[in-house]
Motif scaffolding. Structure first.
Motif, PDB file in Angstrom:
ATOM      1  N   ARG A 118       0.881  -1.176   0.000  1.00 42.63           N
ATOM      2  CA  ARG A 118       0.000   0.000   0.000  1.00 42.63           C
ATOM      3  C   ARG A 118       0.912   1.217   0.000  1.00 42.63           C
ATOM      4  O   ARG A 118       1.730   1.393   0.895  1.00 42.63           O
ATOM      5  CB  ARG A 118      -0.916   0.035   1.222  1.00 42.63           C
ATOM      6  N   GLY A 145      -6.928   1.364  -2.486  1.00 40.64           N
ATOM      7  CA  GLY A 145      -5.826   1.597  -1.560  1.00 40.64           C
ATOM      8  C   GLY A 145      -5.665   0.496  -0.541  1.00 40.64           C
ATOM      9  O   GLY A 145      -4.703   0.479   0.219  1.00 40.64           O
ATOM     10  N   GLU A 157       2.134   3.959   4.601  1.00 36.30           N
ATOM     11  CA  GLU A 157       2.448   2.943   3.604  1.00 36.30           C
ATOM     12  C   GLU A 157       2.820   1.635   4.304  1.00 36.30           C
ATOM     13  O   GLU A 157       3.262   1.650   5.451  1.00 36.30           O
ATOM     14  CB  GLU A 157       3.597   3.411   2.722  1.00 36.30           C
ATOM     15  N   ALA A 193       1.396   5.577  -0.808  1.00 37.05           N
ATOM     16  CA  ALA A 193       0.732   6.876  -0.857  1.00 37.05           C
ATOM     17  C   ALA A 193       0.673   7.366  -2.305  1.00 37.05           C
ATOM     18  O   ALA A 193       1.630   7.188  -3.069  1.00 37.05           O
ATOM     19  CB  ALA A 193       1.478   7.882   0.012  1.00 37.05           C
ATOM     20  N   ASP A 194      -0.451   7.980  -2.651  1.00 37.85           N
ATOM     21  CA  ASP A 194      -0.618   8.463  -4.023  1.00 37.85           C
ATOM     22  C   ASP A 194      -0.222   9.923  -4.203  1.00 37.85           C
ATOM     23  O   ASP A 194      -0.339  10.468  -5.300  1.00 37.85           O
ATOM     24  CB  ASP A 194      -2.047   8.233  -4.508  1.00 37.85           C
ATOM     25  N   GLN A 228       4.071   7.432   6.651  1.00 44.38           N
ATOM     26  CA  GLN A 228       3.106   7.974   5.685  1.00 44.38           C
ATOM     27  C   GLN A 228       1.888   7.067   5.525  1.00 44.38           C
ATOM     28  O   GLN A 228       1.059   7.298   4.657  1.00 44.38           O
ATOM     29  CB  GLN A 228       3.784   8.157   4.315  1.00 44.38           C
ATOM     30  N   PHE A 270      -4.198   6.362  -1.021  1.00 45.76           N
ATOM     31  CA  PHE A 270      -3.284   5.244  -1.211  1.00 45.76           C
ATOM     32  C   PHE A 270      -3.686   4.446  -2.440  1.00 45.76           C
ATOM     33  O   PHE A 270      -4.816   4.543  -2.913  1.00 45.76           O
ATOM     34  CB  PHE A 270      -3.304   4.309   0.011  1.00 45.76           C
TER      35      PHE A 270
END
Length: 190
Positions: A97, A187, A152, A99-100, A150, A105
């Motif tokens: 997973r 996500g 992730e 972060a975008d 973050q 995500f």
């Protein structure tokens, strides 16, 4: 049959083009580890990542990825998994997973291959500036290292079939570039 050797609609290891490509790679690299490395390098290098070449065509099934020569990370993982299974090497799908960059995500797809009873994650995403992946049975050489601060994460598990929510998202579009840009990838796992 072992689920990690089975063929299905997405990881279509018995598709003639998949079987032929896998057999050719195996002929040229007869040892199981050498074959797994060759399948990884073929998928990483010969199939381009859709975002890197701005190819909007959605490819999901391994045979689609092979035919079009392009796909997102998930699609490339489907192809690598199918190639390995076509030659009797247990393989599955695994995820991160990430972060975008927009507060959300997305799932990043990879392949896990079982060699000598141990699972090894491999990331056939493809290299680009700042991203390098290698086949490795020691230190993982993946495209991304999740940052827990973050949100992730490396998601646990190796799955015989791809996440159904992810497959549905990929099948719902005719433009994967727009899907990614608009945060349309899940996500989390379904």
């Amino acid at each position: 049959m072992n689920d990690f050797l089975a063929s299905d609609a997405v990881i279509d290891a018995t598709h003639p083009a998949i079987a032929e490509t896998a057999a050719r790679l195996r002929r040229d690299h007869p040892g199981t580890t050498d074959f797994a490395r060759a399948a990884f390098e073929f998928t990483r290098d010969e199939v381009k990542h859709s975002m890197d070449i701005a190819d909007p065509r959605p490819t999901v099934a391994a045979s689609e990825v092979l035919a079009h020569g392009a796909g997102l990370c998930h699609a490339k993982a489907h192809l690598l998994t199918a190639l390995l299974r076509a030659e009797g090497v247990p393989a599955g799908i695994c995820y991160q997973r990430l972060a975008d960059g927009k507060g959300g995500f997305f799932l990043h797809g990879m392949t896990a291959v079982q060699l000598d009873g141990t699972w090894y994650r491999q990331d056939p995403r493809g290299d680009k500036p700042g991203v390098t992946t290698e086949f490795s049975l020691t230190d993982e050489r993946l495209a991304y290292k999740p940052d827990p601060s973050q949100g992730e994460a490396d998601l646990p598990g190796v799955f015989a079939t791809p996440d159904p929510g992810l497959v549905a998202a990929l099948r719902s579009t005719d433009d994967v570039i727009a899907l990614v840009a608009n945060g349309g990838l899940p996500g989390n796992l379904s």
